[in-house]
Design a protein around this motif. Structure first.
Motif, short mmCIF file in Angstrom:
data_model
loop_
_atom_site.label_atom_id
_atom_site.label_comp_id
_atom_site.label_asym_id
_atom_site.label_seq_id
_atom_site.Cartn_x
_atom_site.Cartn_y
_atom_site.Cartn_z
N PRO A 88 -69.06 -67.44 12.57
CA PRO A 88 -69.23 -66.03 12.91
C PRO A 88 -67.89 -65.30 13.01
N GLY A 89 -67.94 -63.99 12.78
CA GLY A 89 -66.77 -63.15 13.01
C GLY A 89 -65.60 -63.44 12.09
N SER A 90 -64.40 -63.39 12.67
CA SER A 90 -63.18 -63.53 11.89
C SER A 90 -63.03 -64.93 11.30
N GLY A 91 -63.66 -65.94 11.91
CA GLY A 91 -63.57 -67.29 11.37
C GLY A 91 -64.15 -67.38 9.97
N GLY A 92 -65.33 -66.80 9.78
CA GLY A 92 -65.94 -66.80 8.46
C GLY A 92 -65.13 -66.00 7.46
N LYS A 93 -64.54 -64.91 7.93
CA LYS A 93 -63.75 -64.05 7.04
C LYS A 93 -62.54 -64.79 6.51
N ILE A 94 -61.82 -65.48 7.40
CA ILE A 94 -60.64 -66.20 6.92
C ILE A 94 -61.05 -67.38 6.04
N GLY A 95 -62.20 -68.00 6.32
CA GLY A 95 -62.68 -69.07 5.46
C GLY A 95 -62.91 -68.59 4.04
N ILE A 96 -63.51 -67.42 3.90
CA ILE A 96 -63.76 -66.85 2.57
C ILE A 96 -62.45 -66.49 1.88
N GLU A 97 -61.50 -65.95 2.64
CA GLU A 97 -60.22 -65.60 2.05
C GLU A 97 -59.48 -66.84 1.55
N LEU A 98 -59.52 -67.91 2.31
CA LEU A 98 -58.87 -69.15 1.88
C LEU A 98 -59.53 -69.71 0.63
N ARG A 99 -60.84 -69.62 0.58
CA ARG A 99 -61.57 -70.08 -0.61
C ARG A 99 -61.19 -69.24 -1.83
N ASN A 100 -61.13 -67.92 -1.68
CA ASN A 100 -60.78 -67.03 -2.79
C ASN A 100 -59.36 -67.28 -3.27
N ALA A 101 -58.44 -67.50 -2.34
CA ALA A 101 -57.05 -67.76 -2.72
C ALA A 101 -56.94 -69.06 -3.50
#
Length: 416
Positions: A88-101
C-alpha cells in the motif's frame, strides 16, 4: 503540524528519443555501472571488476527451470528482483518505479544480456522470505532487493543458506553483511561528505540541531565520527520535535555554543532549515559569518529564506540524476523518485558482471572491488560489511533557493 510548517522530508526509501542511440553507446562504453566493459586503459573511470575480461564467458550448463513472475529480458543468466509491487501507499509506488527502471536498463543494454524475474513481496517480510526461497529454487544467480529492512532480514536467511548474494535497496545499514549488499543512499555518507567539505574549507567547530527521530540520531552519530577523525569539534547537539515550541527550546539551549561555533548543522528537510535558523536568530544567535550545513534532504526543502543563502549541503549529482529521470519520464510518462536510479544501476552492474564473468561472477571478490562502479547515481562501491560508499556533490544555496555546485562529485575513489 505547527503554524511554522515545520516538517521532515522523507529520505528519497535527459535523453530525448533523438539521443537514444548516443545514450545506448555511452552505456556500453562505460558510462554506467558496467564500466568494466570499457577499455582497461581508461584511467579516469573505475573499472569496477577486477581482472581481465575472459575470452569466453562461463556458459550456463543447465537449462533454467520455469519461473514465476514477470520476466524482463531473455538472457541466459537469471536474476531475481524482489519488489513491494502490491504494497500500500508509497511502498507500492517505489516498487513499480524500481521495476520500470530495470526494464529501461535491459532495453538499453540488450534483451539478451540478462533475464530478470520480478517477484512481488507486497512489502511483507514473510512474503519476501517466500519469494527468496522461490528465486533460489528457480536458479537465480543473484537477487536484487528487497526494499524494506524487515523484508531484507527475512530474505537473507534463505539466501545465505543457498550461498546467494543479494543487492538490496534498504537504507538501514544494520541489515547488511553476510552476502547482503546495500545499493542505497545511506545517510551516513551524505553527512560525512558535507562535514568533511566544510572542514576542508576552514570550518572546524560545529553545533547541530537535529530532528528527534532515528534519522536525526544517525546523522548526529556520523557527524561526531567524521569530526573525530578530522580533528574538528562538535560543541553541542540539541534535538527537536516537529513543533514550534520544541524548536524554540532547542534553539535556546544551544544558543551560547552556537555563538561560538563556525558551522551549524541541520540535517532535516521541508521547512525545517528555515525554521531552525529563525529560532536561532530569535534566541540571539548572529548567523552572519557562520556556515549553515545540511544534507540531501535539503534538495526538497524550502530554501528561499535569505538566511539560508550561502549554506552548503551534499547530495547526489543532480545533473546525472536528471538525465535518468528525463529518460524514465519519456518512457513511462512520469518522473520517478530518486530511488529508482538504484534499480537501473544495479541491473547495469549485474549485466557488466555477467558479460565479464558469466553466472559465476556474483562473488564477494567481484562485488567488493575497491575501484568501485559508476552509474546515473554516481560512483559507488560496496564494503565487506555490505554497506556502500558513494561520491556526492556539494551544493551552495543561492538567493531565491537556487543552488550551484561548489564541489563536484569525485569520479573515482582515490587510492583504489
Amino acid at each position: 503540524m505547527s503554524s511554522m510548517g515545520l516538517q521532515s522530508a522523507r529520505t528519497r526509501p535527459e535523453d530525448l528519443p533523438m539521443k537514444a542511440n548516443l545514450t545506448r553507446r555511452r552505456l556500453l562504453l562505460g558510462g554506467l555501472s558496467m564500466l568494466a566493459l570499457a577499455s582497461a586503459g581508461c584511467q579516469s573511470v573505475p573499472t569496477g571488476l577486477p581482472g581481465e575480461p575472459q575470452q569466453q564467458q562461463p556458459s550456463v550448463t543447465e537449462a533454467l527451470p520455469p519461473a514465476n513472475g514477470e520476466i524482463i529480458g531473455a538472457g541466459a543468466v537469471r536474476v531475481a528482483m524482489l519488489l513491494p509491487l502490491s504494497a500500500p501507499g508509497s511502498g507500492g509506488k517505489i516498487g513499480i518505479e524500481l521495476r520500470n527502471a530495470a526494464q529501461l536498463a535491459i532495453e538499453d543494454l540488450g534483451a539478451d544480456s540478462l533475464q530478470i524475474v520480478v517477484k512481488d513481496t507486497a512489502g511483507e517480510p514473510a512474503q519476501a522470505l517466500a519469494m527468496a526461497t522461490e528465486a533460489t529454487a528457480e536458479g537465480s544467480s543473484l537477487v536484487l532487493g528487497p526494499v524494506f529492512a524487515p523484508e531484507v532480514i527475512q530474505a537473507a536467511t534463505v539466501l545465505r543458506q543457498a550461498g546467494k548474494i543479494a543487492i538490496a535497496f534498504s537504507s538501514d545499514q544494520t541489515v547488511a553483511g553476510g552476502g547482503v549488499y546495500l545499493n542505497s543512499f545511506l545517510p551516513q555518507s551524505v553527512v560525512d561528505r558535507t562535514a568533511a567539505y566544510a572542514f576542508s574549507q576552514g570550518y572546524k567547530t560545529f553545533v547541530a540541531m537535529v530532528p528527534n527521530n532515528a534519522a536525526g540520531a544517525l546523522a548526529e552519530r556520523q557527524l561526531q565520527q567524521t569530526l573525530g577523525v578530522l580533528g574538528g569539534a562538535l560543541l553541542q547537539v540539541e534535538r527537536y520535535d516537529p513543533s514550534d515550541a520544541s524548536v524554540q527550546t532547542a534553539a535556546s539551549n544551544i544558543a551560547a555554543k552556537a555563538g561560538e561555533a563556525q558551522a551549524i548543522f541541520i540535517p532535516d528537510g521541508g521547512n525545517s532549515p528555515s525554521a531552525v535558523a529563525a529560532a536561532l536568530r530569535s534566541n540571539g544567535v548572529d548567523l552572519s559569518g557562520k556556515k549553515l550545513l545540511g544534507t540531501g534532504l535539503w534538495s526538497s526543502a524550502v530554501l528561499g529564506d535569505p538566511t539560508l543563502t550561502g549554506a552548503w549541503f551534499a547530495d547526489t549529482d543532480q545533473q546525472k540524476l536528471g538525465e535518468f529521470k528525463a529518460r524514465y519520464a519519456q518512457k513511462f510518462g512520469a518522473e520517478p523518485s530518486t530511488n529508482a536510479v538504484l534499480s537501473y544501476d544495479s541491473v547495469a552492474l549485474a549485466v557488466g558482471i555477467v558479460r565479464l564473468h558469466g553466472p559465476v561472477g556474483f562473488t564477494p571478490a567481484v562485488i567488493e572491488a575497491r575501484s568501485g562502479f559508476t552509474g546515473y547515481g554516481g560512483v559507488f562501491r560496496f564494503g565487506s560489511d555490505g554497506s556502500n560508499q558513494r561520491a556526492y556533490t556539494v551544493y551552495e544555496v543561492l538567493p531565491g533557493g537556487q543552488r550551484k555546485v561548489v564541489s563536484p562529485s569525485p569520479t573515482s575513489f582515490s587510492g583504489a
